[in-house]
Design a protein around this motif. Structure first.
Motif, mmCIF file in Angstrom:
data_model
loop_
_atom_site.group_PDB
_atom_site.id
_atom_site.type_symbol
_atom_site.label_atom_id
_atom_site.label_comp_id
_atom_site.label_asym_id
_atom_site.label_seq_id
_atom_site.Cartn_x
_atom_site.Cartn_y
_atom_site.Cartn_z
ATOM 1 N N SER A 1 -28.417 84.035 0.249
ATOM 2 C CA SER A 1 -28.930 82.657 0.230
ATOM 3 C C SER A 1 -29.009 82.169 -1.210
ATOM 4 O O SER A 1 -29.333 82.925 -2.117
ATOM 5 C CB SER A 1 -30.307 82.585 0.887
ATOM 6 O OG SER A 1 -31.238 83.410 0.218
ATOM 7 N N LYS A 2 -28.682 80.893 -1.386
ATOM 8 C CA LYS A 2 -28.676 80.287 -2.715
ATOM 9 C C LYS A 2 -29.165 78.855 -2.631
ATOM 10 O O LYS A 2 -29.163 78.238 -1.576
ATOM 11 C CB LYS A 2 -27.250 80.273 -3.302
ATOM 12 C CG LYS A 2 -26.630 81.631 -3.510
ATOM 13 C CD LYS A 2 -25.244 81.466 -4.080
ATOM 14 C CE LYS A 2 -24.564 82.808 -4.315
ATOM 15 N NZ LYS A 2 -23.191 82.636 -4.827
ATOM 16 N N LYS A 3 -29.536 78.328 -3.785
ATOM 17 C CA LYS A 3 -29.839 76.907 -3.886
ATOM 18 C C LYS A 3 -28.529 76.190 -4.183
ATOM 19 O O LYS A 3 -27.786 76.566 -5.081
ATOM 20 C CB LYS A 3 -30.839 76.638 -5.007
ATOM 21 C CG LYS A 3 -31.345 75.189 -5.033
ATOM 22 C CD LYS A 3 -32.335 74.998 -6.152
ATOM 23 C CE LYS A 3 -33.037 73.654 -6.032
ATOM 24 N NZ LYS A 3 -32.160 72.531 -5.849
ATOM 25 N N ALA A 4 -28.243 75.201 -3.391
ATOM 26 C CA ALA A 4 -26.980 74.485 -3.564
ATOM 27 C C ALA A 4 -27.014 73.630 -4.834
ATOM 28 O O ALA A 4 -27.978 72.939 -5.092
ATOM 29 C CB ALA A 4 -26.709 73.592 -2.356
ATOM 30 N N GLU A 5 -25.951 73.726 -5.605
ATOM 31 C CA GLU A 5 -25.844 72.879 -6.780
ATOM 32 C C GLU A 5 -25.373 71.488 -6.335
ATOM 33 O O GLU A 5 -24.846 71.318 -5.243
ATOM 34 C CB GLU A 5 -24.826 73.483 -7.751
ATOM 35 C CG GLU A 5 -25.230 74.861 -8.264
ATOM 36 C CD GLU A 5 -24.162 75.454 -9.157
ATOM 37 O OE1 GLU A 5 -23.112 74.800 -9.326
ATOM 38 O OE2 GLU A 5 -24.381 76.557 -9.661
ATOM 39 N N THR A 6 -25.603 70.505 -7.177
ATOM 40 C CA THR A 6 -25.133 69.170 -6.860
ATOM 41 C C THR A 6 -23.623 69.222 -6.662
ATOM 42 O O THR A 6 -22.878 69.674 -7.528
ATOM 43 C CB THR A 6 -25.467 68.185 -7.990
ATOM 44 O OG1 THR A 6 -26.888 68.196 -8.190
ATOM 45 C CG2 THR A 6 -25.005 66.786 -7.641
ATOM 46 N N SER A 7 -23.160 68.784 -5.506
ATOM 47 C CA SER A 7 -21.755 68.926 -5.160
ATOM 48 C C SER A 7 -20.908 67.803 -5.737
ATOM 49 O O SER A 7 -21.253 66.619 -5.620
ATOM 50 C CB SER A 7 -21.606 68.955 -3.636
ATOM 51 O OG SER A 7 -20.247 68.949 -3.279
ATOM 52 N N ALA A 8 -19.797 68.196 -6.347
ATOM 53 C CA ALA A 8 -18.848 67.199 -6.848
ATOM 54 C C ALA A 8 -18.126 66.519 -5.690
ATOM 55 O O ALA A 8 -17.437 65.515 -5.886
ATOM 56 C CB ALA A 8 -17.837 67.877 -7.773
ATOM 57 N N ASP B 1 -13.521 75.310 -3.113
ATOM 58 C CA ASP B 1 -13.787 75.608 -4.520
ATOM 59 C C ASP B 1 -12.804 74.876 -5.436
ATOM 60 O O ASP B 1 -13.173 74.398 -6.519
ATOM 61 C CB ASP B 1 -13.702 77.119 -4.761
ATOM 62 C CG ASP B 1 -14.844 77.876 -4.084
ATOM 63 O OD1 ASP B 1 -15.825 77.229 -3.664
ATOM 64 O OD2 ASP B 1 -14.735 79.109 -3.958
ATOM 65 N N GLY B 2 -11.537 74.797 -4.986
ATOM 66 C CA GLY B 2 -10.542 74.078 -5.781
ATOM 67 C C GLY B 2 -10.849 72.602 -5.886
ATOM 68 O O GLY B 2 -10.682 71.984 -6.953
ATOM 69 N N LEU B 3 -11.295 72.014 -4.786
ATOM 70 C CA LEU B 3 -11.675 70.607 -4.797
ATOM 71 C C LEU B 3 -12.892 70.360 -5.683
ATOM 72 O O LEU B 3 -12.955 69.370 -6.425
ATOM 73 C CB LEU B 3 -11.962 70.135 -3.374
ATOM 74 C CG LEU B 3 -10.734 69.870 -2.490
ATOM 75 C CD1 LEU B 3 -11.159 69.717 -1.030
ATOM 76 C CD2 LEU B 3 -9.986 68.634 -2.959
ATOM 77 N N GLN B 4 -13.867 71.273 -5.619
ATOM 78 C CA GLN B 4 -15.041 71.155 -6.473
ATOM 79 C C GLN B 4 -14.634 71.122 -7.944
ATOM 80 O O GLN B 4 -15.115 70.301 -8.735
ATOM 81 C CB GLN B 4 -15.985 72.352 -6.244
ATOM 82 C CG GLN B 4 -16.702 72.334 -4.902
ATOM 83 C CD GLN B 4 -18.022 71.575 -4.956
ATOM 84 O OE1 GLN B 4 -18.232 70.741 -5.812
ATOM 85 N NE2 GLN B 4 -18.897 71.857 -4.011
ATOM 86 N N SER B 5 -13.721 72.006 -8.313
ATOM 87 C CA SER B 5 -13.241 72.060 -9.684
ATOM 88 C C SER B 5 -12.485 70.787 -10.064
ATOM 89 O O SER B 5 -12.676 70.233 -11.156
ATOM 90 C CB SER B 5 -12.330 73.284 -9.865
ATOM 91 O OG SER B 5 -11.757 73.319 -11.148
ATOM 92 N N TYR B 6 -11.637 70.324 -9.164
ATOM 93 C CA TYR B 6 -10.821 69.120 -9.433
ATOM 94 C C TYR B 6 -11.698 67.905 -9.671
ATOM 95 O O TYR B 6 -11.480 67.131 -10.619
ATOM 96 C CB TYR B 6 -9.877 68.871 -8.253
ATOM 97 C CG TYR B 6 -9.134 67.574 -8.307
ATOM 98 C CD1 TYR B 6 -8.191 67.336 -9.302
ATOM 99 C CD2 TYR B 6 -9.374 66.578 -7.363
ATOM 100 C CE1 TYR B 6 -7.498 66.131 -9.359
ATOM 101 C CE2 TYR B 6 -8.692 65.382 -7.395
ATOM 102 C CZ TYR B 6 -7.749 65.163 -8.402
ATOM 103 O OH TYR B 6 -7.077 63.967 -8.450
ATOM 104 N N PHE B 7 -12.715 67.714 -8.821
ATOM 105 C CA PHE B 7 -13.557 66.533 -8.944
ATOM 106 C C PHE B 7 -14.622 66.678 -10.043
ATOM 107 O O PHE B 7 -15.276 65.701 -10.397
ATOM 108 C CB PHE B 7 -14.232 66.221 -7.604
ATOM 109 C CG PHE B 7 -13.294 65.662 -6.564
ATOM 110 C CD1 PHE B 7 -12.600 64.496 -6.825
ATOM 111 C CD2 PHE B 7 -13.097 66.316 -5.359
ATOM 112 C CE1 PHE B 7 -11.715 63.976 -5.875
ATOM 113 C CE2 PHE B 7 -12.244 65.806 -4.408
ATOM 114 C CZ PHE B 7 -11.539 64.632 -4.669
ATOM 115 N N SER B 8 -14.789 67.882 -10.559
ATOM 116 C CA SER B 8 -15.770 68.104 -11.626
ATOM 117 C C SER B 8 -15.192 67.802 -13.001
ATOM 118 O O SER B 8 -15.928 67.636 -13.985
ATOM 119 C CB SER B 8 -16.286 69.551 -11.601
ATOM 120 O OG SER B 8 -16.976 69.810 -10.407
ATOM 121 N N ASN B 9 -13.868 67.794 -13.103
ATOM 122 C CA ASN B 9 -13.202 67.610 -14.398
ATOM 123 C C ASN B 9 -12.633 66.217 -14.572
ATOM 124 O O ASN B 9 -12.491 65.462 -13.633
ATOM 125 C CB ASN B 9 -12.078 68.641 -14.553
ATOM 126 C CG ASN B 9 -12.624 70.064 -14.528
ATOM 127 O OD1 ASN B 9 -13.688 70.331 -15.073
ATOM 128 N ND2 ASN B 9 -11.886 70.971 -13.887
#
Length: 343
Positions: free
Chosen positions: A158-165, A335-343
């Protein structure tokens, strides 16, 4: 006297009817239409008569669902709408910023906080669910359907979700082939059109949980022309379009996954998703390549096409059909989408 008796009976009957109606509607589920000029049909079928249309933002009362269709209250009666255009209202939970990730294939998700409670469904490795609450060593979670279940705290992380890109992004998922177009088939008879839809549904759950709005070009075994698929991306102003496929080759030894793009400005998108898949899948990475495919060439929105493995390779086919492989592929794309929208 007879008139008085009739009046009393009529008043009682009407009161009972109103109370019953209030009881029914008090427990009904509501949703919002996400597409414009969506056909409302008499039955749950593309060939059923069209009764009218609903539009983006329309609020509807959801009565039931089946086989990719949602039954709604419509003009004093009932009608059917393709479920991909109905976003069900979900309850907000105080712990929704936390989630659990399933670590083991076939993890039991139960009706209560006990190993003696009945199993509602089994989770697949890589799937994650929002946490509703904790009860001792057990965690109450929310399933993609909106229902709740319990999972043992010692078998998940279990984890705390980070703000999603991905929050607020519109993603079009295009399960390749469908209907009369079966695509590639494997030695064991696996049909590409079936596994692309299964993978799209898993990926849709992942992206929705990350805050994205997901639209599928098809949600059942139906033939969708290529122009309609790219039109969906343009019409909805998609932030990303992903066409999902599984490869084939005359050689049974051909293996691995490939990421294709066409327009030069979409290369960064392709590289990000390919990198995400590389971290999630153990199969061979065939890299990022230019692909002259209609859904890429004729697409004005950021678009890629994924070949997620070779069905014609017996070893890969046995992996591809597993829920675990599809969950891992979905996690890699996310994960790839998260990276794409974060940059």
């Amino acid at each position: 006297m007879e008139r008085i008796r009739f009046f009393i009976f009529f008043t009682f009957l009407m009161s009972f009817t109103i109370l019953a109606a209030q009881s029914v509607f008090a427990h009904s589920q509501t949703g919002t239409i996400t597409g414009d000029r969506v056909n409302v049909r008499e039955h749950a079928s593309m060939s059923a008569a069209v009764l009218g249309k609903v539009h983006t933002g329309d609020r509807v009362e959801i009565l039931s669902s089946k086989n990719g269709w949602t039954n709604i209250a419509y003009q004093g009666g009932k009608a059917w709408v393709n479920e991909q255009y109905v976003q069900t209202d979900k309850k907000e939970y105080s712990s929704s910023s936390h989630f659990v990730r399933i670590q083991t294939e076939g993890t039991n998700l139960r009706s209560g906080p006990s190993t003696s409670s009945s199993v509602i469904v089994q989770g697949s490795a890589g799937e994650r669910y929002p946490i509703v609450s904790r009860e001792g060593d057990w965690i109450k979670i929310r399933l993609a359907s909106g229902n709740e279940a319990y999972v043992a705290g010692w078998v998940v992380s279990s984890k705390k979700a980070e703000t999603s890109a991905l929050q607020g992004k519109v993603i079009i998922l295009d399960p390749g082939h469908g209907g009369i177009d079966g695509g590639t088939s494997g030695p064991s008879g696996t049909s590409e059109k079936s596994v692309t839809l299964q993978t799209a549904q898993k990926l849709s759950e992942e992206l929705t949980q990350s805050g994205a709005t997901v639209i599928l070009t098809r949600s059942s075994d139906q033939f969708v022309p290529l122009p309609s698929r790219t039109d969906d991306a343009q019409y909805h102003g998609a932030d990303a379009f992903i066409s999902l496929h599984y490869d084939g080759s005359p050689s049974k030894k051909a293996a691995g996954f490939t990421t294709y793009y066409y327009h030069p400005q979409h290369k960064k998108f392709a590289n990000s998703v390919n990198h995400g898949l590389d971290g999630a899948l153990s199969s061979y990475n065939r890299g990022t390549r230019i692909g002259d495919y209609y859904v890429l060439r004729e697409n004005q929105r950021p678009a890629i096409l994924l070949e997620l493995g070779y069905l014609t390779n017996p070893t890969e086919e046995s992996s591809i059909v597993s829920a675990a492989y599809q969950a891992q592929a979905a996690a890699g794309v996310r994960d790839g989408l998260q990276s794409y929208f974060s940059n």
